[in-house]
Design an enzyme around this catalytic site. Structure first.
Site, PDB file in Angstrom:
ATOM      1  N   LYS A   1      32.326 -56.162  -6.789  1.00 48.29           N
ATOM      2  CA  LYS A   1      33.630 -55.875  -6.231  1.00 48.29           C
ATOM      3  C   LYS A   1      34.351 -57.196  -5.988  1.00 48.29           C
ATOM      4  O   LYS A   1      33.662 -58.218  -5.917  1.00 48.29           O
ATOM      5  CB  LYS A   1      33.521 -55.070  -4.945  1.00 48.29           C
TER       6      LYS A   1
ATOM      7  N   HIS B   1      27.837 -52.942  -2.210  1.00 48.07           N
ATOM      8  CA  HIS B   1      26.503 -53.124  -1.620  1.00 48.07           C
ATOM      9  C   HIS B   1      26.267 -52.220  -0.404  1.00 48.07           C
ATOM     10  O   HIS B   1      25.128 -52.015  -0.010  1.00 48.07           O
ATOM     11  CB  HIS B   1      26.216 -54.600  -1.315  1.00 48.07           C
TER      12      HIS B   1
ATOM     13  N   LYS C   1      22.630 -49.960   1.233  1.00 50.39           N
ATOM     14  CA  LYS C   1      22.084 -50.189   2.580  1.00 50.39           C
ATOM     15  C   LYS C   1      21.313 -48.977   3.061  1.00 50.39           C
ATOM     16  O   LYS C   1      21.815 -47.860   3.019  1.00 50.39           O
ATOM     17  CB  LYS C   1      23.225 -50.500   3.569  1.00 50.39           C
TER      18      LYS C   1
ATOM     19  N   ASP D   1      39.345 -55.832   0.682  1.00 43.06           N
ATOM     20  CA  ASP D   1      38.005 -56.412   0.789  1.00 43.06           C
ATOM     21  C   ASP D   1      36.968 -55.387   1.247  1.00 43.06           C
ATOM     22  O   ASP D   1      35.869 -55.332   0.696  1.00 43.06           O
ATOM     23  CB  ASP D   1      38.052 -57.603   1.765  1.00 43.06           C
TER      24      ASP D   1
ATOM     25  N   HIS E   1      33.731 -50.377   0.866  1.00 44.54           N
ATOM     26  CA  HIS E   1      32.638 -50.093   1.814  1.00 44.54           C
ATOM     27  C   HIS E   1      32.976 -48.955   2.791  1.00 44.54           C
ATOM     28  O   HIS E   1      32.194 -48.025   2.991  1.00 44.54           O
ATOM     29  CB  HIS E   1      32.299 -51.325   2.658  1.00 44.54           C
TER      30      HIS E   1
HETATM   31  C1  BG6 Z   1      31.729 -58.174   1.608  1.00 50.17           C
HETATM   32  C2  BG6 Z   1      33.076 -58.712   2.042  1.00 50.17           C
HETATM   33  O1  BG6 Z   1      31.880 -57.248   0.570  1.00 50.17           O
HETATM   34  O2  BG6 Z   1      31.091 -57.541   2.705  1.00 50.17           O
HETATM   35  C3  BG6 Z   1      32.939 -59.638   3.231  1.00 50.17           C
HETATM   36  O3  BG6 Z   1      33.673 -59.397   0.954  1.00 50.17           O
HETATM   37  C4  BG6 Z   1      32.142 -58.990   4.343  1.00 50.17           C
HETATM   38  O4  BG6 Z   1      34.199 -60.070   3.698  1.00 50.17           O
HETATM   39  C5  BG6 Z   1      30.830 -58.408   3.784  1.00 50.17           C
HETATM   40  O5  BG6 Z   1      31.862 -59.969   5.332  1.00 50.17           O
HETATM   41  C6  BG6 Z   1      30.059 -57.641   4.839  1.00 50.17           C
HETATM   42  O6  BG6 Z   1      28.823 -57.272   4.333  1.00 50.17           O
HETATM   43  P1  BG6 Z   1      27.567 -57.095   5.285  1.00 50.17           P
HETATM   44  O7  BG6 Z   1      26.485 -56.591   4.390  1.00 50.17           O
HETATM   45  O8  BG6 Z   1      27.285 -58.443   5.860  1.00 50.17           O
HETATM   46  O9  BG6 Z   1      27.994 -56.102   6.324  1.00 50.17           O
END
Ligand code: BG6
Length: 459
Positions: free
Chosen positions: A138, A168, A172, A225, A230
């Protein structure tokens, strides 16, 4: 039938941030578990040598989970490095040479999306797309139109079954648990709907800023982002109908159905903020209009959810780092003994995994009164649990598409945020360490405000 395993991993962007933060730790974990026994070819244009890449890998592991010397040695022996421009054919000839006898490589594009078309075209021209899989990071496009174009470019070369779009969050453990918790417990389904649920909220708070990624963030902002991907994936898991085990694409079908039932966001359902000091970050324009905080109110036009507001708020430089979901239930009728929104389900997705059920119990004594309490399960990761990146890279190399975003899903998710990307919406400044602009509070005022977050528990 199980798909065949990829017999090499080529990853573009080997010297970049993501490789340092997530990819090397995932590769080491896979090596330790014995799920990565193929050549790994890093590609970048940094003027580096293989030795420098190996040193970078060590540094990455030292900063992200630690070096396992045995696995490190094995992985270092499998690692190759191709230094070259993504636009030059010579780079792909060098990759082909390093691939040797490999027949079914997986190409992982951990690079800015602007470079995707060139790499894809060059892979095809060099004959490296035959029997190959393509894993893409992404952000998948900048808006609906660019996502469509990107899909079109990818599909000129790769069939959808060979495309693995990473989000991602889908890898999780805690996010998958949302779905399992919903559908593996009989007590939940009868109340998981508009008759019993008053509102749903997700807070994704990060107490840090953009951490040197100002240039990237200027192109993204909180909506692109994390909300378009997410956060909407989390909403889909919370709101979807049960997928069936009888055909593989069922989960994706249900995800997409939710996205299509969410009304495209209008500016009235949005609050945007920018933390004070963002404009002084390296790579950020002094008059930047990019949001580091966004809160939205979503409407899902479905039989199950009609009228139940779903809220998302996500931001940098907030008071804590945590991602938490609260599903608040309607109040029972006898409101004098059940004041407040104290019937709820709370899912903390990170840093630790918590499921809490809010209930009221009788206050001991003669008086007929109640106190709020929470029944709580805390899962502290122990031992060798898989990180999202390890899980996703392993799945992609095995051809398992379950945890990847499908083309129609990505496009439907862009369609939800599209109207608020197009219009210039107001932006308010907020102080670091606060919960964003004041207006964000007003967004949830009619459901009793934001319910997040308890401070992270001590380790
Ligand atoms: C990423 C974003 O996809 O996910 C970031 O680009 C963000 O800005 C991150 O901090 C958060 O991921 P996680 O796994 O640390 O919650």
């Amino acid at each position: 039938m199980r798909a065949v395993l990829s017999d090499a991993l080529v990853f573009f962007g080997a010297t970049g941030d993501l490789a340092h933060k997530k990819i090397f730790p995932a590769l080491q974990a896979m090596t330790r578990r014995g799920t990565l026994e193929v050549p790994v070819i890093g590609v970048a244009k940094s003027g580096w040598t293989l030795e420098q890449l190996v040193a970078r890998m060590r540094d990455s592991l030292e900063h992200n989970g630690g070096v396992d010397e045995v696995a490190f040695k094995k992985l270092a022996a499998r690692l190759r490095y191709v230094d070259g421009d993504y636009a030059e054919s010579a780079t792909y000839a060098a990759i082909a040479k390093e691939l040797g006898d490999a027949q079914r490589p997986a190409h992982y594009l951990a690079i800015p999306p602007g470079a995707f078309p060139t790499v894809i075209e060059k892979l095809a021209a060099a004959g490296l797309s035959r029997n190959a899989r393509i894993i893409v990071e992404k952000p998948f496009g900048r808006d609906l139109e660019s996502a469509r174009q990107l899909n079109e470019i990818i599909h000129r070369v790769f069939d959808e079954s060979a495309v693995f779009r990473i989000d991602h969050y889908l890898g999780k453990e805690a996010v998958q648990n949302l779905l399992i918790f919903r559908f593996a417990n009989t007590f939940l389904e009868p109340i998981w709907n508009r008759r019993y649920v008053a509102s749903v909220q997700i807070t994704m708070a990060e107490s840090f800023g953009v951490q040197g990624r100002g240039k990237f963030y200027e192109e993204a902002g909180a909506i692109r982002d994390v909300i378009q991907n997410h956060m909407l994936q989390v909403i889909a898991f919370l709101a979807m109908e049960p997928p069936t085990g009888t055909y593989a694409e069922s989960l994706h079908d249900e995800q997409v159905k939710v996205f299509r039932m969410i009304r495209p966001l209008s500016p009235e359902d949005l609050v945007r903020g920018q933390f004070r000091g963002y404009r002084r970050e390296p790579g950020v324009a002094p008059d930047s209009n990019v949001e580091t905080f966004a809160a939205v109110r979503l409407h899902i036009d479905s039989w199950r959810w009609d009228g139940v507001p779903f809220f998302i708020r996500a931001g940098k430089c907030l008071p804590v780092t945590t991602t938490e979901v609260t599903v608040t239930l309607q109040r029972p009728p006898l409101s004098h003994i059940a004041a407040g929104d104290t019937n709820y389900f709370r899912f903390r997705l990170s840093p630790e995994v918590v499921i809490g059920v809010g209930a009221r119990i009788k206050r001991p004594g003669e008086e007929i009164a109640t106190d709020p309490t929470e029944l709580k399960v805390v899962h502290k990761p122990e031992g060798d649990e898989m990180d999202a990146y390890e899980r996703l890279l392993g799945d992609a190399m095995e051809g398992d598409r379950l945890l990847f975003a499908r083309q129609d899903g990505v496009e439907a998710a862009w369609a939800i945020v599209e109207p608020i990307l197009r219009e210039t919406t107001p932006l308010s400044e907020y102080e670091c360490g606060t919960w964003g602009p004041r207006d964000a509070e007003a967004l949830t005022a009619d459901v009793g405000g934001w319910h997040c977050c308890e401070p992270p528990s001590a380790p």
